[in-house]
Design an enzyme around this catalytic site. Structure first.
Site, PDB file in Angstrom:
ATOM      1  N   SER A  75       4.831  37.148 -68.832  1.00  0.00           N
ATOM      2  CA  SER A  75       5.860  37.996 -68.221  1.00  0.00           C
ATOM      3  C   SER A  75       6.584  38.923 -69.190  1.00  0.00           C
ATOM      4  CB  SER A  75       6.896  37.089 -67.541  1.00  0.00           C
ATOM      5  OG  SER A  75       7.266  36.020 -68.398  1.00  0.00           O
ATOM      6  N   ASP A  77       5.091  41.827 -70.294  1.00  0.00           N
ATOM      7  CA  ASP A  77       4.607  43.185 -70.061  1.00  0.00           C
ATOM      8  C   ASP A  77       3.823  43.216 -68.745  1.00  0.00           C
ATOM      9  OD1 ASP A  77       2.124  42.015 -70.576  1.00  0.00           O
ATOM     10  OD2 ASP A  77       1.985  42.826 -72.603  1.00  0.00           O
ATOM     11  N   GLY A  78       3.439  44.412 -68.309  1.00  0.00           N
ATOM     12  CA  GLY A  78       2.591  44.574 -67.145  1.00  0.00           C
ATOM     13  C   GLY A  78       3.180  44.029 -65.861  1.00  0.00           C
ATOM     14  N   TYR A 218     -14.634  36.293 -66.308  1.00  0.00           N
ATOM     15  CA  TYR A 218     -13.333  36.766 -65.820  1.00  0.00           C
ATOM     16  C   TYR A 218     -13.304  36.793 -64.294  1.00  0.00           C
ATOM     17  CZ  TYR A 218      -9.442  39.909 -64.817  1.00  0.00           C
ATOM     18  OH  TYR A 218      -8.301  40.461 -64.303  1.00  0.00           O
TER      19      TYR A 218
END
Length: 325
Positions: A75, A77-78, A218
């Site tokens: 939490s 960034d982005g 992923y």
């Protein structure tokens, strides 16, 4: 002449015998057309109900509905940072988790000053596996956790064949993308069940809707998050817990894309703050959504796209020639 008459009579008999089949095919075609039309109307209604109507009415009181505190992993960034700020803007106290203590404290201070809420930080590197969760559990034990946002995630720096990915990177992907969401939910759910309210948001990815070559690990871990969320919903909805699977596509960020360029803002690639504002408005409404209406259109096309076409596009996008700057 007799041959001609015989052919004509034969043709009439064939047509007469086929009439019932033609009528049947026409009926099947009509039913199919009506069903598809109803599906399109339904999808348009869901899009409006989910992404537009909630923004026209008064916002939900998340503190009353779920609880005083929200925990957000990844939490600083982005999407994670933007989601934390959006919840704080609505009066929810924030606990942020990441591996960089300095950045955590800086982000927590900024949120507290901007939105006048309480904040707390937990330093943890989710790639380390099981050893980190004892301290996380201890830090959360006295908090009324109303919302859990599992955002932390890891991907490869560039598209690669599966065997080219190192074992260390694979363990990072598994520990961070799969284990983190599973164990964090296992930590906070008992308290939510006891209070008979709470929400768990697992941020998956739009790539989970189809197999994605050269992003195999992923996309597979993101598919796990999606199925995990949906199963958890069926288990705990009757206990007052709302579980949501978020499936975003590309989000603008300061991180490099696989092409070596920065992701810039556009209506298809929103800034994290724009995405979070839309996504938070769907909390409590939809258990499985992209969180952002242009992404919902993308997901709709991806779902109905033949798998071979998705794979073909992925191979082109992830080919070596597309990775040049």
């Amino acid at each position: 002449m007799a041959a001609v008459d015989s052919f004509y009579l034969l043709y009439r008999e064939i047509v007469r015998s086929c009439n019932c089949y033609v009528e049947t095919l026409a009926l099947v075609g009509a039913v199919y057309t009506v069903s598809k039309s109803i599906a399109v109307v339904r999808d348009c209604y869901i899009l409006a109900r989910l992404h537009f109507i909630p923004r026209l009415i008064s916002r939900t009181d998340f503190v009353t509905l779920y609880g005083k505190w929200a925990v957000i992993s990844g939490s600083i960034d982005g999407i994670g940072q933007a989601y934390a700020e959006e919840l704080a803007r609505q009066g929810v106290n924030i606990i942020i988790i990441s591996k960089n203590r300095f950045e955590l404290e800086s982000a927590a201070k900024a949120i507290a000053e901007a939105y006048r809420v309480e904040t707390d930080v937990i330093e943890a590197d989710f790639s380390k596996g099981q050893e980190i969760y004892k301290s996380i559990k201890e830090s959360l034990k006295d908090k009324e956790i109303g919302i859990l946002v599992n955002n932390v995630g890891v991907s490869c720096e560039s598209p690669q064949y599966f065997t080219e990915v190192s074992e260390d990177k694979l363990w990072d992907i598994i520990n961070t993308n799969i284990a983190a969401a599973s164990i964090m939910a296992h930590i906070v759910l008992p308290g939510m069940v006891e209070r008979k309210k709470g929400a768990v948001v697992n941020i998956s990815s739009g790539t989970c809707c189809k197999p994605t070559p050269k992003m195999t690990a992923y996309s597979a871990t993101k598919a796990y998050l999606d199925h995990f969320s949906r199963s958890l919903h069926y288990e705990y909805a009757s206990k007052g817990i709302f579980v949501q699977s978020l499936l975003p596509f590309s989000i603008a960020s300061q991180m490099m894309t696989y092409t070596g360029r920065m992701r810039s803002n556009s209506w298809l690639v929103p800034a994290p703050q724009v995405y979070a504002r839309h996504a938070v408005s769907t909390l409590g409404i939809s258990h499985r959504t992209t969180g952002y209406w242009p992404h919902s259109i993308q997901f709709w096309f991806a779902q109905y796209m033949p798998e071979w076409m998705w794979v073909w596009g992925s191979n082109i996008f992830n080919s070596p020639s597309s990775q040049t700057t």
